[in-house]
Design a protein around this motif. Structure first.
Motif, PDB file in Angstrom:
ATOM      1  N   ALA A  52      91.177  14.143 109.287  1.00 50.71           N
ATOM      2  CA  ALA A  52      89.923  13.432 108.666  1.00 50.71           C
ATOM      3  C   ALA A  52      89.634  13.612 107.361  1.00 50.71           C
ATOM      4  O   ALA A  52      89.291  12.649 106.668  1.00 50.71           O
ATOM      5  N   PRO A  53      89.470  14.932 106.933  1.00 46.42           N
ATOM      6  CA  PRO A  53      89.273  15.185 105.331  1.00 46.42           C
ATOM      7  C   PRO A  53      90.314  14.356 104.483  1.00 46.42           C
ATOM      8  O   PRO A  53      89.948  14.525 103.207  1.00 46.42           O
ATOM      9  N   HIS A  54      91.198  14.033 104.864  1.00 39.87           N
ATOM     10  CA  HIS A  54      92.472  13.547 103.797  1.00 39.87           C
ATOM     11  C   HIS A  54      92.643  12.109 104.031  1.00 39.87           C
ATOM     12  O   HIS A  54      93.306  11.286 103.131  1.00 39.87           O
ATOM     13  N   VAL A  55      92.026  11.522 105.212  1.00 36.62           N
ATOM     14  CA  VAL A  55      92.322  10.151 105.481  1.00 36.62           C
ATOM     15  C   VAL A  55      91.096   9.191 105.225  1.00 36.62           C
ATOM     16  O   VAL A  55      90.171   9.649 106.091  1.00 36.62           O
ATOM     17  N   PRO A  56      90.808   8.295 104.426  1.00 35.53           N
ATOM     18  CA  PRO A  56      89.632   7.693 103.873  1.00 35.53           C
ATOM     19  C   PRO A  56      89.004   6.923 105.113  1.00 35.53           C
ATOM     20  O   PRO A  56      87.725   6.757 105.492  1.00 35.53           O
ATOM     21  N   ALA A  57      89.933   6.355 105.896  1.00 37.56           N
ATOM     22  CA  ALA A  57      89.378   5.517 107.346  1.00 37.56           C
ATOM     23  C   ALA A  57      88.979   6.683 108.198  1.00 37.56           C
ATOM     24  O   ALA A  57      88.162   6.018 109.035  1.00 37.56           O
TER      25      ALA A  57
END
Length: 217
Positions: free
Chosen positions: A180-185
């Motif tokens: 989650a912290p690394h994928v904008p979606a």
């Protein structure tokens, strides 16, 4: 003093690995309870164990007196891993989800230590009932009721192998949504990730203390 067998399999270093952060929390709490104890640590990403070969497999079903030199050498390496497991009072495994399953290095370790008649399907097994804590991290969520529930092959597989085949006493800690912290979606899922991470770290410390108390009883 008790011995902890600690297995890490994440390909990422400690500062970038969700599973390593949680296994580290467990290990620190364990060492606080057993400052004079022994920790055997295998980092399978840095120092992988050999995959099962025909020689190491067939040697497990043959009289040692009949082993070829190749079988003897391959089986000796396998026995070292089995004996470590047999001598452990508790086991800690970091098992991140890669492509819906466990890392191949962890699978190789399992293939080495599963030996029918000794660690598996053995009435006199030395490992039956040993407490095992598995940190099963994953980038998304595969919990019951989620869209990807059917793709959860880490807990299902390890439950079958560790509990069903090896008769170990297994508990899972599951930090999820680690991408989650690394994928904008996935940005809106960051709070859920953070909550999951904190819960996993707390569970690791609590589990380590509980296992320590169990062994001391």
């Amino acid at each position: 003093m008790p011995t902890l067998l600690h297995i890490d399999s994440s390909v990422f270093p400690a500062d970038a690995s969700a599973s390593r952060a949680v296994t580290d929390a467990f290990r620190k709490a364990w060492e606080e309870q057993h400052p004079e104890g022994t920790v055997i640590h295998h980092d399978l990403s840095v120092d992988p164990v050999p995959h099962i070969t025909a020689d190491s497999h067939t040697a497990g079903f043959a009289d040692p007196a009949t082993h070829t030199p190749e079988q003897a050498a391959a089986f000796a390496a396998r026995l070292r891993l089995i004996e470590e497991l047999e001598e452990a009072d508790a086991v800690l495994i970091g098992a991140p989800m890669y492509n819906y399953s466990i890392p191949s290095t962890l699978k190789a370790w399992l293939d080495n230590v599963i030996l029918m008649g000794r660690t598996a399907q053995a009435e006199d097994s030395k490992i039956a009932g040993t407490p095992v804590t598995v940190v099963a991290s994953r980038g998304g969520s595969y919990a019951p009721g989620t869209p990807r529930e059917g793709n959860e092959y880490v807990q299902n597989y390890l439950s079958a192998v560790l509990t069903g085949t090896l008769a170990l006493d297994v508990e899972f800690i599951v930090p999820e949504l680690t991408m989650a912290p690394h994928v904008p979606a996935m940005a809106e899922l960051v709070p859920l990730y953070e909550a999951s991470r904190e819960r996993a770290l707390e569970e690791a410390a609590t589990r380590a203390k509980a296992v320590a108390e169990r062994l001391a009883a």
